[in-house]
Design a protein around this motif. Structure first.
Motif, short mmCIF file in Angstrom:
data_model
loop_
_atom_site.label_atom_id
_atom_site.label_comp_id
_atom_site.label_asym_id
_atom_site.label_seq_id
_atom_site.Cartn_x
_atom_site.Cartn_y
_atom_site.Cartn_z
N GLY A 1 -26.94 6.66 -17.60
CA GLY A 1 -26.08 5.73 -18.33
C GLY A 1 -24.66 5.72 -17.80
N PRO A 2 -23.88 4.75 -18.21
CA PRO A 2 -22.48 4.64 -17.75
C PRO A 2 -21.59 5.64 -18.47
CG PRO A 2 -22.95 2.92 -19.33
CD PRO A 2 -24.26 3.65 -19.11
N GLY A 3 -20.41 5.83 -17.91
CA GLY A 3 -19.40 6.65 -18.58
C GLY A 3 -19.27 8.03 -17.98
N PRO A 4 -18.19 8.75 -18.34
CA PRO A 4 -17.86 10.04 -17.74
C PRO A 4 -18.45 11.24 -18.47
CG PRO A 4 -16.07 9.34 -19.14
CD PRO A 4 -17.11 8.26 -19.23
N ASP A 5 -19.22 11.03 -19.54
CA ASP A 5 -19.65 12.15 -20.37
C ASP A 5 -20.50 13.16 -19.60
OD1 ASP A 5 -18.31 11.05 -22.45
OD2 ASP A 5 -20.06 10.12 -23.35
N ASN A 6 -21.35 12.65 -18.71
CA ASN A 6 -22.14 13.55 -17.88
C ASN A 6 -21.92 13.20 -16.42
OD1 ASN A 6 -23.92 15.23 -16.65
ND2 ASN A 6 -25.74 14.52 -17.71
N SER A 7 -20.95 13.87 -15.84
CA SER A 7 -20.69 13.68 -14.41
C SER A 7 -21.59 14.58 -13.57
CB SER A 7 -19.22 13.98 -14.10
OG SER A 7 -18.88 15.30 -14.50
N ASN A 8 -22.41 15.38 -14.23
CA ASN A 8 -23.27 16.32 -13.52
C ASN A 8 -24.68 15.73 -13.40
OD1 ASN A 8 -21.08 18.17 -13.66
ND2 ASN A 8 -21.64 18.57 -15.79
N TRP A 9 -24.76 14.62 -12.60
CA TRP A 9 -25.96 13.82 -12.57
C TRP A 9 -26.95 14.20 -11.48
CZ3 TRP A 9 -24.82 11.89 -7.89
CH2 TRP A 9 -23.50 11.51 -7.61
N ASN A 10 -26.92 15.44 -11.07
CA ASN A 10 -28.05 16.04 -10.34
C ASN A 10 -27.99 17.53 -10.58
OD1 ASN A 10 -26.35 17.25 -8.31
ND2 ASN A 10 -26.33 15.31 -7.19
N GLU A 11 -29.01 18.24 -10.16
CA GLU A 11 -29.09 19.66 -10.49
C GLU A 11 -28.01 20.47 -9.78
OE1 GLU A 11 -31.30 20.57 -13.04
OE2 GLU A 11 -31.24 18.38 -13.00
#
Length: 399
Positions: free
Chosen positions: A271-281
């Motif tokens: 999804g969009p937005g900065p809440d989860n910038s950890n978008w891979n392991e």
């Protein structure tokens, strides 16, 4: 096996991988540069024969269709190490495989390392239904877990002390305590989970054993608001186990899930937005490292990539059960590109079902029958022939 909330896959991996029983360790890779004491270094990871036996029907199925390439790919998986899952009913299968590994070691002189998942907490998988365990929460749950499950496993592996062991402890359990305490089953299980895992850590202390604790994955605990609570919880469990004398090697992510290790773009379901910038392991590991350091926790990681070959195959981040369109991911390797990442591994044996699509089954989970799930599918742990054929066809890197 999967518990809830923010699930995702990630895109193509930048890290190379080779199939084979010895984890790829090429000249100049991160293991040589880092020169640390990885339990995966200079050993052969045992490829268990029970999984190889299941693959024979897949080889036969491809041959019956005249698909020589598919048959050859399936045959190569026989020597690709996958983890052996030890549950309440599986303890008796452990010793025969250790005997087999010891025979290989004696014959070849190559040090064998046994990859194990210990998976039988009372009230197991509190936020799911498909893989709930045999031990129930209650006054006798923890004593039975200790004396009838953990202690026998410790006794067996000590009888085969010439072998080495990599142990993944209780997937999903502690991660559920970070995000799912609003679920009554998880709230009720919290003290049991902590006590059970602390005890297991305290018993798996032999020098030939390396323990990794499960930390969910990047689209579950990788959200920024979850990082501090995750570190606090694992520090608490470490303290219960005995902070000065009881050690574990590190952490594992993405067990039986579909997220890639490293990527250049996030999957759409983050999804969009900065809440989860950890978008891979890998980004997840990097984000957790300073929190773990602050709490005196180890900062070594391994990651499951057994079914992480494809991206953008789910309409919902919650989908975890037999996801259709999935493919085999990067093959087990120690060439991870990061000194703190010990290895890429295959914890989930590809082809074994996550749960049944039969709505009349006792352990039916609606996520095993949703639009993202491959159907039909048998009970959790049973062999799904059509699914493994799809995983092979969709493998990335391809065969």
């Amino acid at each position: 096996m999967r518990s809830l909330l923010n699930y995702a896959t990630v895109s193509l991996l930048a890290v190379p991988a080779l199939a084979g029983p010895i984890l790829s360790e090429r000249a100049g890779n991160n293991q040589d540069r880092c020169n640390h004491d990885s339990p995966f270094k200079n050993v052969q990871i045992y490829a268990n024969y029970r999984y190889a036996t299941k693959l024979q029907q897949t080889i036969n199925a491809f041959n019956a269709k005249g698909d020589a390439a598919g048959a050859a790919a399936a045959a190569s998986l026989k020597t690709t190490p996958t983890f052996i899952w030890i549950t309440w009913t599986q303890i008796n299968y452990l010793e025969p495989q250790l005997l087999d590994a010891k025979a290989i070691q004696d014959e070849t002189g190559q040090q064998q390392t046994i990859p194990l998942v210990v998976y039988n907490l009372p009230g197991r998988d509190c936020a799911a239904l498909a893989s709930q365990g045999e031990l129930q929460l209650g006054s006798d749950g923890i004593p039975r877990y200790m004396t009838e499950f953990i202690d026998p496993i410790v006794s067996i592996i000590r009888r085969y002390a010439s072998l080495r062991y990599v142990i993944v402890l209780e997937p999903d359990s502690l991660a559920n305590l970070v995000t799912n305490m609003h679920i009554e089953n998880c709230a009720n299980a919290a003290a049991t989970y902590k006590a059970g895992i602390a005890y297991a850590i305290s018993q798996f202390q032999d020098k030939n054993v390396a323990v990794y604790l499960d930390i969910g994955h990047s689209n579950w605990l990788g959200w920024n608001s979850n990082l501090q609570p995750t570190a606090e919880l694992f520090a608490e469990v470490k303290k219960w186990a005995g902070q000065r004398t009881n050690k574990f090697r590190g952490f594992i992510s993405n067990v039986a899930n579909y997220n890639a290790y490293n990527s250049t773009t996030p999957d759409k379901i983050y999804g969009p937005g900065p809440d989860n910038s950890n978008w891979n392991e890998w980004r997840f590991f990097r984000a957790l490292t300073p929190y773990f350091t602050n709490f005196g926790l180890p900062t070594k990681f391994i990651v499951d990539q057994s079914r992480s070959g494809q991206i953008n195959i789910r309409s919902s981040a919650n989908s975890w059960c037999n996801v259709k369109g999935a493919g085999l991911g990067i093959r087990p390797t120690t060439d991870t590109g990061d000194c703190n990442v010990d290895a890429i591994v295959w914890v989930k044996p590809p082809g074994e079902s996550d749960g049944t699509s039969n709505p009349d089954a006792v352990r039916y989970d609606a996520l095993c029958g949703n639009a993202d799930a491959f159907q039909p599918a048998p009970e959790a742990g049973d062999w799904n022939e059509a699914y493994i054929e799809m995983l092979i066809k969709n493998a990335n890197p391809p065969f």
